[in-house]
Design an enzyme around this catalytic site. Structure first.
Site, PDB file in Angstrom:
ATOM      1  N   ASP A  79       0.900  -1.144   0.000  1.00 38.52           N
ATOM      2  CA  ASP A  79       0.000   0.000   0.000  1.00 38.52           C
ATOM      3  C   ASP A  79       0.941   1.197   0.000  1.00 38.52           C
ATOM      4  OD1 ASP A  79      -1.396   2.265   0.968  1.00 38.52           O
ATOM      5  OD2 ASP A  79      -3.009   0.921   1.549  1.00 38.52           O
ATOM      6  N   HIS A  80       0.962   1.958  -1.076  1.00 38.95           N
ATOM      7  CA  HIS A  80       2.035   2.948  -1.185  1.00 38.95           C
ATOM      8  C   HIS A  80       1.955   4.024  -0.106  1.00 38.95           C
ATOM      9  CE1 HIS A  80      -0.784   5.575  -3.432  1.00 38.95           C
ATOM     10  NE2 HIS A  80       0.038   6.547  -3.125  1.00 38.95           N
ATOM     11  N   HIS A  87      -5.694   2.810   1.615  1.00 38.47           N
ATOM     12  CA  HIS A  87      -4.913   3.935   2.154  1.00 38.47           C
ATOM     13  C   HIS A  87      -5.522   4.507   3.434  1.00 38.47           C
ATOM     14  CE1 HIS A  87      -3.139   3.442  -1.648  1.00 38.47           C
ATOM     15  NE2 HIS A  87      -3.871   4.287  -2.347  1.00 38.47           N
TER      16      HIS A  87
HETATM   17  C1  BG6 Z   1      -3.997   5.638  -5.672  1.00 36.01           C
HETATM   18  C2  BG6 Z   1      -5.366   5.868  -6.218  1.00 36.01           C
HETATM   19  O1  BG6 Z   1      -3.915   4.413  -5.011  1.00 36.01           O
HETATM   20  O2  BG6 Z   1      -3.687   6.694  -4.766  1.00 36.01           O
HETATM   21  C3  BG6 Z   1      -5.473   7.220  -6.901  1.00 36.01           C
HETATM   22  O3  BG6 Z   1      -5.682   4.839  -7.139  1.00 36.01           O
HETATM   23  C4  BG6 Z   1      -5.033   8.310  -5.964  1.00 36.01           C
HETATM   24  O4  BG6 Z   1      -6.787   7.459  -7.372  1.00 36.01           O
HETATM   25  C5  BG6 Z   1      -3.684   7.978  -5.346  1.00 36.01           C
HETATM   26  O5  BG6 Z   1      -4.957   9.507  -6.693  1.00 36.01           O
HETATM   27  C6  BG6 Z   1      -3.327   8.966  -4.271  1.00 36.01           C
HETATM   28  O6  BG6 Z   1      -1.996   8.759  -3.894  1.00 36.01           O
HETATM   29  P1  BG6 Z   1      -1.119   9.944  -3.359  1.00 36.01           P
HETATM   30  O7  BG6 Z   1       0.183   9.307  -2.978  1.00 36.01           O
HETATM   31  O8  BG6 Z   1      -1.003  10.945  -4.455  1.00 36.01           O
HETATM   32  O9  BG6 Z   1      -1.871  10.488  -2.187  1.00 36.01           O
END
Ligand code: BG6
Length: 513
Positions: free
Chosen positions: A198-199, A261
């Site tokens: 989960d990034h 997230h």
């Molecule tokens: C991704 C979603 O996992 O996370 C996107 O699929 C979203 O829709 C993105 O924009 C948001 O990531 P970050 O790191 O820009 O908050």
């Protein structure tokens, strides 16, 4: 023969352990994730001397390319996506370790070919037979690729070497499909070989929630229902759906952001102190929170969840189109681009403390933060300032784009009268530690290479996340929205989101920057 080549000297000191010797196989070599994130992250690890000298990359993709072309393409892309100054010698060292295998992901010949190439590369680079497979592919390939790798024995761990696979959300599109995917993976690999990314957990500020809570003595004693009134978690984005209409319209904001997230942010904020920072100790505590979240009844879905879709509007002085006019989106789409909800966590620490969360696209500011709002002072001695006019203390964990922590409290304004004003005590990451030039994938890739799964999702956590949102998906499906689009681009979502807070006597904290 093992190579004796030495990694070029680099300016950055190493903080942490060098990763194990290994080969990383990237399925989806020509894709966006590879060039934007994975390769720059690997380069950053090399420049911090965290990558083993016995490291190599094999790209797998459908485009027919020879090795030279594959390296040239990457060098071109890297010029665009490197996150900082590039050391030419180091990049040359890195790019020489890249090999390419072309083939379809559903063709058995691709895996035979990969197996042979792996054996060759492993011998050339002395990577000890340790392999990890990064599936930067469409999610419908995840299960199949892992099964096919297992079929040619590439998932088998023996003679002291390890085999791991990394996949990134979406892990299914609802509870049933997530369970089916987990079963498919666990039939041919063990849980400890599967690294579900989960990034959000790669973000320093997300990891810092644990440091704030458990490396300081002052917060934990008040981190509970006695002192905390409620918690708000906002993940606001200014962007629309961009070029991802095809994927997004089938998913929607709830699936895209909440079970993954936002649940990470909730669990890290709410979990009990783990008994150690060993992977399962931390994940057990996170999982307990997911299981303690009060399930939504059908009535709850109606009263405690809000959905929205952006219409056209103005952002930064520019007109932007409605979601329904975006590329790849049907003109009558009922997919939500905004969601807000109120959750309760049924345990001793949090009973009765609402967790409000919201996320949406085309909101006025890009801002992810967690607001911990404390209870008001029990009574106010300062007659000039009515207690209702004072905002209660808030501790705000700024995740992005500002990275830091701020505490809002009351102070006496200068002058003869005893009047109060609000002030902020701010900590900004960049003031103390400089601006980070990472992609957010460095820590996750490195952790996989040293076998630390703390920041990765276990099967049970993924399923628990889906169990929370599944009732909402069901009710929303049964009752399609009638009023979409219901918020103009550049506003904080549908009015029902503010009304939900007002009913509870609370309000969202908005950051427009
Ligand atoms: C991704 C979603 O996992 O996370 C996107 O699929 C979203 O829709 C993105 O924009 C948001 O990531 P970050 O790191 O820009 O908050």
């Amino acid at each position: 023969m093992a190579q004796t080549e030495v990694l070029p000297a680099t300016p950055k000191p190493r903080v942490g352990r060098t990763a194990d010797p290994c080969v990383m196989v990237i399925f989806g070599y020509s894709g966006d994730l590879t060039r934007r994130k994975l390769i720059p992250a690997l380069y950053n690890l090399a420049s911090q001397q965290l990558l083993s000298r016995e490291f190599a990359v094999i790209g797998v993709g459908r485009s027919p390319m020879n090795e030279d072309d594959a390296r040239k393409k990457l060098t071109e892309d890297f010029k665009q996506f490197a996150t900082g100054p590039v050391d030419h010698d180091l990049w040359e060292w890195f790019v020489r370790r890249i090999t390419y295998v072309s083939g379809d992901f559903d063709d058995p010949a691709t895996y035979d070919n990969l197996k042979q190439t792996l054996a060759k590369v492993d011998q050339e680079h002395d990577s000890h037979g340790n392999y990890f497979f990064y599936l930067a592919t469409a999610p419908n390939y995840f299960g199949d690729i892992v099964e096919r790798l297992a079929k040619v024995d590439l998932m088998k761990e023996e003679n002291g070497h390890w085999r791991r696979v990394i996949i990134e959300k979406p892990f299914g599109h609802d509870l049933d499909s997530a369970k089916a995917l987990n079963q498919q993976l666990l039939k041919v690999a063990s849980e400890c070989q599967i690294y579900r990314i989960d990034h959000y957990l790669g973000k320093e500020t997300v990891q810092n929630i644990l440091a704030l809570r458990f490396a300081n003595g002052i917060f934990e004693p008040i981190w509970n229902r006695r002192y905390i009134d409620h918690v708000q978690i906002s993940v606001a984005e200014t962007v629309g759906v961009e070029k991802r209409g095809g994927y997004y319209d089938g998913a929607g904001a709830l699936r895209d952001m909440v079970p993954n997230h936002i649940m990470q942010l909730i669990t890290l904020t709410a979990m009990e102190p783990p008994i150690s920072f060993e992977a399962n100790a931390v994940r057990d505590e996170q999982a307990k929170i997911l299981h303690a979240i009060q399930p939504f009844s059908n009535e709850d879905v109606l009263s405690k969840t809000i959905r929205g879709q952006y219409g056209d509007g103005t952002m930064d002085g520019e007109r932007v189109p409605a979601y329904r006019s975006e590329e790849g989106v049907p003109p009558d789409s009922r997919t939500e681009t905004f969601v807000a909800m109120r959750l309760l966590i049924d345990n001793w620490r949090w009973a009765g403390v609402p967790f409000y969360l919201r996320t949406g696209k085309r909101l006025p500011g890009r801002n992810t933060h967690v607001v911990i709002q404390f209870r008001r002072a029990p009574f106010m001695l300062f007659r000039e300032t009515q207690v209702e006019n004072m905002m209660p203390n808030q501790l705000v964990l700024h995740i992005q784009p500002e990275e830091g922590i701020s505490l809002r409290f009351a102070a006496k304004t200068p002058g003869p009268a005893m009047q109060l004003g609000e002030v902020n005590m701010d900590f900004e990451y960049s003031d103390y530690f400089g601006v980070s030039s990472s992609t957010g994938y460095e820590r996750l890739l490195h952790d996989c290479m040293i076998g630390d799964a703390t920041l990765f999702q276990r099967a049970d956590m993924v399923e628990a996340g889906w169990s929370i949102v599944n009732p909402v998906l069901d009710v929303w499906k049964a009752l399609p929205p009638r009023n979409f689009p219901n918020y103009p681009s550049g506003t904080w979502g549908p009015k029902e989101s503010d009304e939900m807070m007002e009913r509870d006597g609370r309000r969202w904290r908005n950051f427009e920057k």
